[in-house]
Design a protein around this motif. Structure first.
Motif, PDB file in Angstrom:
ATOM      1  N   LEU A 116      49.581 -99.736  24.047  1.00  0.00           N
ATOM      2  CA  LEU A 116      48.783 -99.941  25.352  1.00  0.00           C
ATOM      3  C   LEU A 116      48.476 -98.462  25.926  1.00  0.00           C
ATOM      4  N   ALA A 117      49.387 -97.561  26.191  1.00  0.00           N
ATOM      5  CA  ALA A 117      49.103 -96.114  26.626  1.00  0.00           C
ATOM      6  C   ALA A 117      48.053 -95.534  25.622  1.00  0.00           C
ATOM      7  N   TRP A 118      48.244 -95.601  24.425  1.00  0.00           N
ATOM      8  CA  TRP A 118      47.177 -94.990  23.201  1.00  0.00           C
ATOM      9  C   TRP A 118      45.978 -95.510  23.595  1.00  0.00           C
ATOM     10  N   ILE A 119      45.899 -96.735  23.807  1.00  0.00           N
ATOM     11  CA  ILE A 119      44.352 -97.317  23.972  1.00  0.00           C
ATOM     12  C   ILE A 119      43.739 -96.922  25.184  1.00  0.00           C
ATOM     13  N   ILE A 120      44.589 -96.891  26.259  1.00  0.00           N
ATOM     14  CA  ILE A 120      44.064 -96.575  27.530  1.00  0.00           C
ATOM     15  C   ILE A 120      43.715 -95.068  27.477  1.00  0.00           C
ATOM     16  N   TYR A 121      44.587 -94.074  26.987  1.00  0.00           N
ATOM     17  CA  TYR A 121      44.120 -92.678  26.891  1.00  0.00           C
ATOM     18  C   TYR A 121      42.911 -92.419  26.067  1.00  0.00           C
ATOM     19  N   THR A 122      42.824 -93.391  25.126  1.00  0.00           N
ATOM     20  CA  THR A 122      41.656 -92.963  24.010  1.00  0.00           C
ATOM     21  C   THR A 122      40.382 -93.515  24.812  1.00  0.00           C
ATOM     22  N   LEU A 123      40.431 -94.326  25.711  1.00  0.00           N
ATOM     23  CA  LEU A 123      39.242 -95.006  26.376  1.00  0.00           C
ATOM     24  C   LEU A 123      38.990 -93.911  27.377  1.00  0.00           C
ATOM     25  N   LEU A 124      39.971 -93.380  28.245  1.00  0.00           N
ATOM     26  CA  LEU A 124      39.753 -92.504  29.351  1.00  0.00           C
ATOM     27  C   LEU A 124      39.045 -91.335  28.616  1.00  0.00           C
ATOM     28  N   LEU A 125      39.635 -90.786  27.610  1.00  0.00           N
ATOM     29  CA  LEU A 125      38.924 -89.504  26.942  1.00  0.00           C
ATOM     30  C   LEU A 125      37.462 -90.005  26.475  1.00  0.00           C
ATOM     31  N   LEU A 126      37.335 -90.857  25.893  1.00  0.00           N
ATOM     32  CA  LEU A 126      35.930 -91.496  25.361  1.00  0.00           C
ATOM     33  C   LEU A 126      34.907 -91.399  26.591  1.00  0.00           C
ATOM     34  N   SER A 127      35.391 -92.066  27.693  1.00  0.00           N
ATOM     35  CA  SER A 127      34.605 -92.378  28.787  1.00  0.00           C
ATOM     36  C   SER A 127      34.341 -91.169  29.747  1.00  0.00           C
ATOM     37  N   ASN A 128      35.431 -90.433  29.919  1.00  0.00           N
ATOM     38  CA  ASN A 128      35.368 -89.312  31.066  1.00  0.00           C
ATOM     39  C   ASN A 128      35.614 -88.002  30.404  1.00  0.00           C
ATOM     40  N   GLY A 129      35.891 -87.931  29.007  1.00  0.00           N
ATOM     41  CA  GLY A 129      36.293 -86.586  28.509  1.00  0.00           C
ATOM     42  C   GLY A 129      37.625 -86.299  29.072  1.00  0.00           C
ATOM     43  N   ASP A 130      37.934 -84.744  28.735  1.00  0.00           N
ATOM     44  CA  ASP A 130      39.098 -84.240  29.477  1.00  0.00           C
ATOM     45  C   ASP A 130      38.754 -82.864  30.284  1.00  0.00           C
ATOM     46  N   THR A 131      38.772 -83.173  31.327  1.00  0.00           N
ATOM     47  CA  THR A 131      38.557 -81.848  32.201  1.00  0.00           C
ATOM     48  C   THR A 131      39.747 -81.253  32.741  1.00  0.00           C
ATOM     49  N   TYR A 132      39.910 -80.221  32.359  1.00  0.00           N
ATOM     50  CA  TYR A 132      40.870 -79.146  32.973  1.00  0.00           C
ATOM     51  C   TYR A 132      40.537 -77.740  33.194  1.00  0.00           C
ATOM     52  N   ILE A 133      41.736 -77.147  33.848  1.00  0.00           N
ATOM     53  CA  ILE A 133      41.301 -75.717  33.777  1.00  0.00           C
ATOM     54  C   ILE A 133      42.351 -74.792  32.929  1.00  0.00           C
ATOM     55  N   PRO A 134      41.793 -73.944  31.808  1.00  0.00           N
ATOM     56  CA  PRO A 134      42.606 -73.478  30.896  1.00  0.00           C
ATOM     57  C   PRO A 134      43.688 -72.754  31.589  1.00  0.00           C
ATOM     58  N   ALA A 135      44.883 -72.713  30.675  1.00  0.00           N
ATOM     59  CA  ALA A 135      45.996 -71.904  31.149  1.00  0.00           C
ATOM     60  C   ALA A 135      45.967 -70.592  30.745  1.00  0.00           C
ATOM     61  N   ASP A 136      45.583 -70.210  29.746  1.00  0.00           N
ATOM     62  CA  ASP A 136      45.651 -69.046  28.877  1.00  0.00           C
ATOM     63  C   ASP A 136      44.198 -68.284  29.179  1.00  0.00           C
ATOM     64  N   SER A 137      43.316 -68.770  29.841  1.00  0.00           N
ATOM     65  CA  SER A 137      42.062 -68.111  29.936  1.00  0.00           C
ATOM     66  C   SER A 137      41.724 -68.010  31.586  1.00  0.00           C
ATOM     67  N   LEU A 138      42.733 -67.947  32.704  1.00  0.00           N
ATOM     68  CA  LEU A 138      42.143 -67.912  33.946  1.00  0.00           C
ATOM     69  C   LEU A 138      41.664 -66.646  34.254  1.00  0.00           C
ATOM     70  N   LYS A 139      40.540 -66.572  34.899  1.00  0.00           N
ATOM     71  CA  LYS A 139      39.909 -65.238  35.113  1.00  0.00           C
ATOM     72  C   LYS A 139      40.721 -64.622  35.957  1.00  0.00           C
ATOM     73  N   TYR A 140      41.625 -64.955  36.986  1.00  0.00           N
ATOM     74  CA  TYR A 140      42.142 -64.003  37.740  1.00  0.00           C
ATOM     75  C   TYR A 140      43.492 -64.194  37.808  1.00  0.00           C
ATOM     76  N   GLY A 141      44.058 -65.033  36.987  1.00  0.00           N
ATOM     77  CA  GLY A 141      45.483 -65.191  37.014  1.00  0.00           C
ATOM     78  C   GLY A 141      45.982 -66.384  37.682  1.00  0.00           C
ATOM     79  N   ILE A 142      47.297 -66.089  37.857  1.00  0.00           N
ATOM     80  CA  ILE A 142      47.781 -67.272  38.682  1.00  0.00           C
ATOM     81  C   ILE A 142      48.114 -66.964  40.133  1.00  0.00           C
ATOM     82  N   GLN A 143      48.452 -67.727  41.119  1.00  0.00           N
ATOM     83  CA  GLN A 143      48.856 -67.449  42.272  1.00  0.00           C
ATOM     84  C   GLN A 143      50.131 -68.488  42.751  1.00  0.00           C
ATOM     85  N   VAL A 144      51.080 -67.640  43.214  1.00  0.00           N
ATOM     86  CA  VAL A 144      52.312 -68.281  43.333  1.00  0.00           C
ATOM     87  C   VAL A 144      52.865 -68.012  44.932  1.00  0.00           C
ATOM     88  N   ASP A 145      53.798 -68.903  45.465  1.00  0.00           N
ATOM     89  CA  ASP A 145      54.117 -68.952  46.782  1.00  0.00           C
ATOM     90  C   ASP A 145      55.649 -68.302  46.556  1.00  0.00           C
TER      91      ASP A 145
END
Length: 438
Positions: A116-145
């Motif tokens: 079921l999880a496999w099917i849901i993740y497959t359909l979500l990727l098919l319909s919405n794609g996968d939008t994210y912020i790359p961890a290794d190519s942040l333009k200005y690095g990270i911000q921490v508290d």
């Protein structure tokens, strides 16, 4: 209304997962001509909200929303129907079937959860794609508290790897840091290896991981809250903050710090709008919030998938979620991190639901929780599917069935363990609510 939406989402997700999980047991049981006496959504302790007998099976809804069950004839389960077990085995009973058939019946629920999880993740990727912020190519690095700093991180660091493995997505990097032992970053042009201490993780869990690490960004305004201090001052969507009281501002964390440190004070804000610099004036409220939201669009990327690429990507995502859930146990059982205090029961899970109806969140959470149920049910604890599988594997390897007394005692021990865990997670939920009012 918000709480009602959260409760409805939780009950609906649990209902779907329980029904499908129990169908995973029910269908192979019927296929192997095994009698199924009851099929229940939720537990019917003392009474049922609804029940109806169709054929040889009673279908019903219990009142206690902590799962569900199928009662299979000739099987020692949570019903503890020992009287039935004293009779001679019948051909249609679970105990009369070959071990391999019983194994398939017991593995049916977790198999359905995984697929079921496999099917849901497959359909979500098919319909919405996968939008994210790359961890290794942040333009200005990270911000921490301050919590992130206790882990050894610094604002401006760029993440290279966690435990020697590159992390593609920033949100995954956050989780991997919590679960990992060391992180590799670039700081001031140098590659640095930072050990992740249990004490630092304890602070992360104490604050429930809220914003201990985020991505550094230019202070470009995406949205201005209506009737806010910022709107009244003339700040508009698309403005880039370039100065406060004449001091240069380059990143969002600098602007946020300037606002947070100026509660009750008058400030001049310099913004870049359509290539021209404008000076605006405002008084910062005592809360230190002026009513603006940041624009992160320049950091996001989206991977798109077709039908054939979405299927393996969905499988990969399912396995990653399962792997992360297994790794969490190392952190939870390490008392130095205090992670066990954040384990959530039904009350805590309801609070995790989206306050508005969001179908993407709904299906994503269902997929994640389905993987979690698959993993949890496979634990070798009597009273769970994994406990039954453990005894069946023993039988198949040794050629000897465990005695009914052993199975009964195992069921009781498993039940006590599960009840103890439920008391702990419910206690955590209630204590976390109490702490808000102390």
């Amino acid at each position: 209304m918000t709480l009602a939406i959260q409760i409805i989402q939780f009950i609906l997700i649990i209902s779907v997962l329980v029904i499908l999980h129990e169908l995973g047991h029910f269908i192979p049981a019927k296929y192997f001509k095994t009698k199924v006496e009851k099929f229940y959504l939720f537990f019917d302790v003392k009474f049922s909200l609804f029940k109806k007998k169709i054929g040889e099976t009673v279908y019903g809804i219990g009142w206690l929303p902590l799962g569900g069950y199928v009662k299979i004839a000739g099987m020692i389960d949570e019903s503890m129907d020992t009287e039935q077990m004293k009779e001679e085995p019948k051909p249609w009973e679970f105990r009369s079937k070959p071990a391999w058939q019983r194994l398939i019946i017991m593995l049916g629920g977790v198999t359905v959860n995984f697929f079921l999880a496999w099917i849901i993740y497959t359909l979500l990727l098919l319909s919405n794609g996968d939008t994210y912020i790359p961890a290794d190519s942040l333009k200005y690095g990270i911000q921490v508290d301050s919590v992130g700093e206790k882990l050894g991180l610094r604002t401006g660091d760029r993440i290279l790897a966690v435990d020697g493995k590159k992390t593609k997505k920033f949100n995954k990097a956050v989780l991997q840091i919590i679960l990992g032992d060391e992180i590799t970053v670039i700081r001031d042009g140098e590659e640095i290896l930072i050990p992740l201490s249990d004490e630092g993780k304890a602070d992360v869990f104490r604050t429930q991981g809220r914003n201990f690490m985020s991505y550094r960004s230019k202070p470009i305004i995406e949205k201005v809250t209506k009737e806010s201090v910022a709107e009244k001052a003339g700040i508009a969507s698309g403005d880039q903050i370039v100065g406060v009281n004449g001091a240069n501002i380059e990143f969002w964390d600098q602007f946020r710090a300037a606002i947070g440190n100026s509660a009750g004070e008058d400030l001049s804000i310099q913004v870049l709008r359509n290539g021209q610099t404008k000076e605006l004036f405002l008084r910062v409220p005592e809360q230190g919030v002026i009513g603006v939201q940041l624009d992160f669009e320049d950091l996001r990327v989206t991977d798109t998938f077709n039908f054939f690429s979405a299927i393996p990507a969905g499988l990969t995502q399912t396995i990653e979620v399962l792997t992360d859930q297994i790794r969490q146990f190392k952190v939870i059982f390490n008392t130095k991190t205090g992670a066990y205090k954040q384990v959530k029961g039904p009350i805590g899970i309801v609070e995790m639901m989206s306050p508005t109806w969001d179908w993407t969140f709904f299906w994503s959470f269902m997929a994640m929780f389905s993987v979690w149920l698959a993993f949890l049910n496979l634990l070798p604890i009597p009273a769970l599917d994994g406990g039954h599988v453990m005894f069946l594997l023993y039988e198949m390897i040794s050629g000897r069935k465990p005695s009914e007394k052993v199975l009964e005692r195992g069921q009781i021990i498993g039940f006590v363990i599960l009840m103890g865990l439920m008391i702990v997670v419910f206690g955590n939920d209630i204590w976390n609510i109490i702490k808000r009012f102390i």
